[in-house]
Design an enzyme around this catalytic site. Structure first.
Site, PDB file in Angstrom:
ATOM      1  N   ASP A  10       2.729   5.725 -39.585  1.00 47.01           N
ATOM      2  CA  ASP A  10       1.931   6.229 -40.318  1.00 47.01           C
ATOM      3  C   ASP A  10       0.466   6.194 -40.090  1.00 47.01           C
ATOM      4  OD1 ASP A  10       1.199   7.690 -42.901  1.00 47.01           O
ATOM      5  OD2 ASP A  10       1.079   5.671 -43.703  1.00 47.01           O
ATOM      6  N   LEU A  11      -0.412   6.992 -40.845  1.00 51.44           N
ATOM      7  CA  LEU A  11      -1.750   7.025 -40.326  1.00 51.44           C
ATOM      8  C   LEU A  11      -2.663   6.262 -41.151  1.00 51.44           C
ATOM      9  CD1 LEU A  11      -4.067   7.973 -38.533  1.00 51.44           C
ATOM     10  CD2 LEU A  11      -4.389   9.977 -39.862  1.00 51.44           C
ATOM     11  N   ASP A  12      -2.601   6.681 -42.566  1.00 47.12           N
ATOM     12  CA  ASP A  12      -3.527   5.910 -43.717  1.00 47.12           C
ATOM     13  C   ASP A  12      -2.989   4.831 -44.140  1.00 47.12           C
ATOM     14  OD1 ASP A  12      -4.961   8.391 -43.572  1.00 47.12           O
ATOM     15  OD2 ASP A  12      -4.153   9.229 -45.301  1.00 47.12           O
ATOM     16  N   THR A  18      -8.147   4.800 -44.042  1.00 50.71           N
ATOM     17  CA  THR A  18      -8.519   5.840 -44.946  1.00 50.71           C
ATOM     18  C   THR A  18      -8.437   5.885 -46.388  1.00 50.71           C
ATOM     19  OG1 THR A  18      -6.797   7.142 -43.848  1.00 50.71           O
ATOM     20  CG2 THR A  18      -9.028   7.385 -43.098  1.00 50.71           C
ATOM     21  N   LYS A  46      -0.705   6.807 -52.252  1.00 51.90           N
ATOM     22  CA  LYS A  46      -0.440   6.295 -50.852  1.00 51.90           C
ATOM     23  C   LYS A  46       0.834   7.024 -50.245  1.00 51.90           C
ATOM     24  CE  LYS A  46      -2.995   2.029 -50.423  1.00 51.90           C
ATOM     25  NZ  LYS A  46      -2.872   0.576 -50.061  1.00 51.90           N
ATOM     26  N   GLY A  47       0.362   7.850 -49.120  1.00 53.40           N
ATOM     27  CA  GLY A  47       1.503   8.416 -48.394  1.00 53.40           C
ATOM     28  C   GLY A  47       1.874   9.698 -49.105  1.00 53.40           C
ATOM     29  N   ARG A  50      -1.895  15.980 -50.776  1.00 52.13           N
ATOM     30  CA  ARG A  50      -2.844  16.200 -51.518  1.00 52.13           C
ATOM     31  C   ARG A  50      -2.569  16.840 -52.878  1.00 52.13           C
ATOM     32  NH1 ARG A  50      -6.496  20.328 -48.660  1.00 52.13           N
ATOM     33  NH2 ARG A  50      -6.126  18.372 -47.093  1.00 52.13           N
ATOM     34  N   SER A 115       2.648  11.468 -40.551  1.00 49.73           N
ATOM     35  CA  SER A 115       1.854  11.337 -41.665  1.00 49.73           C
ATOM     36  C   SER A 115       1.563  12.596 -42.510  1.00 49.73           C
ATOM     37  CB  SER A 115       0.236  10.991 -41.145  1.00 49.73           C
ATOM     38  OG  SER A 115      -0.456  11.321 -41.973  1.00 49.73           O
ATOM     39  N   ALA A 116       1.336  12.287 -43.992  1.00 52.40           N
ATOM     40  CA  ALA A 116       1.191  13.290 -44.820  1.00 52.40           C
ATOM     41  C   ALA A 116      -0.080  14.060 -44.653  1.00 52.40           C
ATOM     42  CB  ALA A 116       1.313  12.822 -46.173  1.00 52.40           C
ATOM     43  N   LYS A 146       6.977  12.721 -48.446  1.00 46.47           N
ATOM     44  CA  LYS A 146       7.428  11.359 -48.277  1.00 46.47           C
ATOM     45  C   LYS A 146       7.733  11.078 -50.065  1.00 46.47           C
ATOM     46  CE  LYS A 146       4.896   9.819 -44.395  1.00 46.47           C
ATOM     47  NZ  LYS A 146       3.919   8.836 -43.980  1.00 46.47           N
ATOM     48  N   GLU A 170       4.794   1.416 -42.074  1.00 43.26           N
ATOM     49  CA  GLU A 170       4.351   2.075 -43.072  1.00 43.26           C
ATOM     50  C   GLU A 170       3.598   1.141 -43.947  1.00 43.26           C
ATOM     51  OE1 GLU A 170       3.841   4.368 -45.154  1.00 43.26           O
ATOM     52  OE2 GLU A 170       4.857   6.425 -44.119  1.00 43.26           O
ATOM     53  N   ASP A 171       2.711   1.510 -44.765  1.00 43.35           N
ATOM     54  CA  ASP A 171       1.997   0.614 -45.833  1.00 43.35           C
ATOM     55  C   ASP A 171       2.146   1.270 -47.353  1.00 43.35           C
ATOM     56  OD1 ASP A 171       0.475   3.184 -45.694  1.00 43.35           O
ATOM     57  OD2 ASP A 171      -1.333   2.054 -46.746  1.00 43.35           O
TER      58      ASP A 171
END
Length: 219
Positions: A10-12, A18, A46-47, A50, A115-116, A146, A170-171
């Protein structure tokens, strides 16, 4: 390339932090309809995409807006968020991430981003690690957010690794649920209480060794 295992990040909150930028941008957006967004609220965003994030915030605020206002809020939020992203450098990579990515790459295992975020390529370029990824699956590539596993299943397909041989970092609770639904090995990073459904939990990548990742077996 060694396809006996694949790694999906995942990214964020996993590669870069971020989440704090999203929080500041959403907080500003929520203030326009007199709602105070808290860090507790932000955990639940998170995840999440938008559009779905904005729907959640409006629901918490017990507020409704026209489609035109909705679109404007979402666009303004992204614009505010990108002002933070534009200032990102390699210093924004979370501790231990670069080292793990480099070791995975050096051992010829494929690496994908799942990532989303629709801004994922821009962020990876800003922090200088775009070339470490064999595939990028982001918010522009998927139709389901997700906890639907779509993003991870597409990522596994792109790196040509069976889902059960993929390890996901994942976070977010929704991300762990998505990885588990895809029958992948889930590694939670952050608050273990929030990520208790993960197969393994660590507070950060500084606690993870490549040897640990190498010996992980499919469920």
């Amino acid at each position: 390339m060694n396809t006996e295992k694949g790694f999906i990040f995942d990214l964020d909150g996993v590669i870069v932090d971020t989440a704090k930028f999203h929080f500041l941008a959403w907080k500003k957006a929520a203030a326009t309809f007199n709602f105070e967004l808290t860090l507790e609220h932000n955990e639940q965003l998170k995840g999440v995409s938008r559009i779905d994030s904005l729907k959640k915030i409006l629901n918490w605020a017990n507020t409704s807006v026209s489609q035109e206002e909705f679109d404007e809020l979402a666009a303004n939020k992204n614009s505010d968020y990108l002002t933070y992203v534009d200032k990102m450098t390699e210093d924004d990579i979370l501790p231990g991430v670069r080292e793990i990515l480099a070791e995975i790459k050096a051992n010829n295992f494929p690496i994908a981003l799942g990532s989303a975020s629709k801004n994922a390529p821009k962020i990876l370029q800003k922090v200088g690690i775009m070339d470490l990824f064999d595939a990028i699956v982001d918010g522009n590539s998927v139709s389901k957010a997700k906890p639907d596993p779509e993003v991870f299943l597409i990522a596994a397909d792109k790196i040509n690794v069976a889902p059960e041989k993929c390890i996901v970092f994942e976070d977010a609770e929704a991300g762990i649920e998505a990885a588990n639904s895809a029958k992948m090995i889930s590694v939670g990073l952050g608050n273990e209480q929030n990520l208790k459904e993960a197969d393994y939990n660590f507070s950060s990548f500084t606690e993870i060794t490549f040897n640990f990742l190498k010996q992980l077996q499919p469920k």
